[in-house]
Design a protein around this motif. Structure first.
Motif, short mmCIF file in Angstrom:
data_model
loop_
_atom_site.label_atom_id
_atom_site.label_comp_id
_atom_site.label_asym_id
_atom_site.label_seq_id
_atom_site.Cartn_x
_atom_site.Cartn_y
_atom_site.Cartn_z
N UNK A 106 0.85 -1.20 0.00
CA UNK A 106 0.00 0.00 0.00
C UNK A 106 0.88 1.25 0.00
N UNK A 107 0.39 2.31 -0.62
CA UNK A 107 1.15 3.56 -0.69
C UNK A 107 2.17 3.59 -1.80
N UNK A 152 -10.25 -3.66 -2.91
CA UNK A 152 -11.24 -4.56 -3.49
C UNK A 152 -10.65 -5.92 -3.81
N UNK A 153 -9.43 -5.93 -4.34
CA UNK A 153 -8.76 -7.20 -4.63
C UNK A 153 -8.49 -7.96 -3.34
N UNK A 154 -8.04 -7.25 -2.32
CA UNK A 154 -7.75 -7.91 -1.04
C UNK A 154 -9.01 -8.58 -0.50
N UNK A 158 5.66 5.82 1.41
CA UNK A 158 4.29 5.34 1.28
C UNK A 158 3.34 6.09 2.21
N UNK A 159 2.27 6.62 1.66
CA UNK A 159 1.31 7.40 2.43
C UNK A 159 -0.01 6.63 2.46
N UNK A 160 -0.34 6.07 3.62
CA UNK A 160 -1.58 5.31 3.77
C UNK A 160 -2.56 6.18 4.53
N UNK A 161 -3.63 6.58 3.87
CA UNK A 161 -4.57 7.52 4.47
C UNK A 161 -5.45 6.84 5.52
N UNK A 162 -6.08 7.62 6.39
CA UNK A 162 -6.88 7.03 7.48
C UNK A 162 -7.97 6.08 7.01
N UNK A 163 -8.62 6.41 5.89
CA UNK A 163 -9.68 5.54 5.38
C UNK A 163 -9.13 4.16 5.02
N UNK A 164 -7.96 4.16 4.37
CA UNK A 164 -7.33 2.89 3.99
C UNK A 164 -6.88 2.13 5.22
N UNK A 165 -6.34 2.84 6.20
CA UNK A 165 -5.91 2.19 7.44
C UNK A 165 -7.08 1.48 8.11
N UNK A 214 -9.77 0.34 6.66
CA UNK A 214 -10.16 -0.81 5.85
C UNK A 214 -9.18 -1.98 6.05
N UNK A 215 -7.90 -1.67 6.10
CA UNK A 215 -6.90 -2.72 6.32
C UNK A 215 -7.05 -3.31 7.71
N UNK A 216 -7.32 -2.47 8.69
CA UNK A 216 -7.52 -2.96 10.06
C UNK A 216 -8.71 -3.92 10.15
N UNK A 217 -9.77 -3.62 9.40
CA UNK A 217 -10.93 -4.51 9.42
C UNK A 217 -10.57 -5.89 8.87
#
Length: 435
Positions: free
Chosen positions: A332-333, A347-349, A378-385, A387-390
């Motif tokens: 990511x990023x 979506x792929x994940x 790499x810049x992972x925005x809060x929304x992505x974080x 989603x990844x955490x879920x």
């Protein structure tokens, strides 16, 4: 009395590299009288330096780029505890190769550039004197930078893959270098963008040595497992079968062979029912690592991955149908990603997790020595974080991607401090999303 004491700053993360160097040294005939000590902490390393007295000491370090700053602090601590004109600190590995000047400025006396086996042997022969030895960077008495170029690359069969003399074993390197030259990966830019394979006969010798010492598990180090025996992008399954068959025979009925699992992986386009059935026939692993890296074809093309998203989906489906647990690497990023690219990766994940795969998440790090060395961290925005955490909470994702975000920031800062002449940080070869 010894002419030279080799003190290894011996850390779990880099034991393989040291074992390879010691394997070469153990087979090397030299007039130099030397001993090897394994410093497993700052204090123990300093102790071995002090115990050497006035004997020439060569302290060997090996580290990856994310660890460079922390190891520089260790170096300073060791120098405070034990130092002298007879002590030389030599850094090797991918970071020292890619950033020799940065490595010297961080406090090391010498940086080893490229493959280290022949460089170490020459240094031992010369009792630690770097004059005339290729594969080094250092500063002379006047402070001028001396570069002696990369060390000569030699066939893998020339040196053992582990250190029999010191009873140090590891996964066996069967391939060095990589033809794919992905823009984020250090491997092809340290070892060259071509494959060099260890011969089947030489691999069998290693297996026999392991079995004779009671070892029963064989694992391999390779950038792309199903590329064994080939010089291009097409797998040679006959060569792979010859390798796996001799390893299975050599390790015996109580032994196990692991292929395509940690510490190696398989490219998605190489996964077929035929190739997986070879793994199933000879190997004990029920899991496979697949390198996907992104769910965006646009990002994959920019990274020069050589495959698309559909190949990843097909690989996971085939792998699951053949009874394997599939672990998928994703980053990511990546440079130039936009929201659509991130959403495609998420979506792929989710889709792959629904098929039964697990996602091994990473954050993009601008690694020295790569074409994307000068890209932003790499810049992972809060929304992505979120989603990844879920996905992580569901057991569908794992990895040290959050820690890698911090490493990425440090690497980007170091790249700013040591810019490459003529290089721009804005050279990100991504086409617009609407192309």
């Amino acid at each position: 009395m010894n002419d030279l004491v080799l003190v290894l700053r011996y850390r779990k993360a880099v034991t393989y590299g040291f074992h390879v160097l010691l394997g070469a040294l153990g087979e090397h005939e030299t007039a130099t009288r030397y001993e090897v000590r394994f410093g497993e902490s700052v204090e123990e390393t300093a102790q071995y330096i002090r115990e050497a007295g006035d004997t020439r000491v060569l302290v060997l370090w090996s580290f990856y780029s994310p660890d460079a700053a922390a190891l520089a602090e260790e170096l300073r601590a060791i120098r405070l505890l034990a130092d002298g004109p007879n002590v030389t600190h030599l850094a090797g590995g991918v970071h020292a190769t890619a950033e020799p000047v940065q490595t010297l400025d961080a406090g090391w006396d010498m940086a080893a550039i490229g493959e280290g086996e022949s460089t170490l042997l020459s240094l031992v022969d010369a009792k630690g004197d770097p004059a005339g030895i290729t594969g080094l960077a250092y500063r002379d008495a006047a402070g001028d930078l001396i570069r002696t170029g990369k060390a000569r690359q030699r066939p893998l069969d020339d040196f053992p893959g582990f250190a029999l003399k010191w009873d140090k074993f590891n996964a066996l390197e069967i391939t060095r270098g990589c033809v794919y030259a992905c823009r984020f990966c250090q491997t092809p830019f340290m070892f060259s963008a071509r494959f060099r394979h260890r011969s089947v006969e030489n691999v069998r010798w290693h297996v026999d040595q392991m079995r004779a010492r009671g070892l029963r598990d064989i694992r391999f180090i390779t950038p792309t497992a199903l590329s064994y025996g080939t010089q291009d992008e097409s797998p040679d399954l006959a060569a792979v079968e010859e390798l796996l068959a001799t390893c299975k025979e050599g390790i015996g009925p109580d032994g196990r062979v692991f292929f395509g699992s940690f510490p190696s992986e398989i490219r998605p386009e190489h996964i077929t029912r035929e190739s997986l059935r070879l793994v199933k026939k000879y190997c004990s692993n029920n899991n496979i690592i697949v390198g996907a890296q992104s769910g965006s074809d646009r990002v994959l093309e920019a990274a020069k991955r050589g495959h698309g998203v559909e190949e990843v989906k097909r690989a996971v489906r085939v792998g699951v149908e053949e009874g394997f647990r599939i672990n998928v690497d994703m980053i990511f990023g990546m440079p130039g990603e936009d929201r659509a690219d991130v959403d495609a990766s998420l979506g792929l994940a989710r889709e792959l997790a629904g098929l039964g795969a697990r996602i091994h998440a990473h954050t993009f790090m601008p690694l020295p020595g790569t074409p994307w060395r000068d890209a932003p961290a790499g810049d992972v925005d809060p929304e992505t974080i979120r989603a990844v955490d879920r996905l992580s909470q569901q057991g569908a994702l794992y990895g040290h991607w959050q820690r890698q975000r911090e490493h990425a920031q440090r690497l980007a800062a170091a790249a700013e401090a040591y810019p490459r002449p003529g290089k721009s940080r804005t050279l990100l070869p991504l086409k617009p999303a609407n192309d």
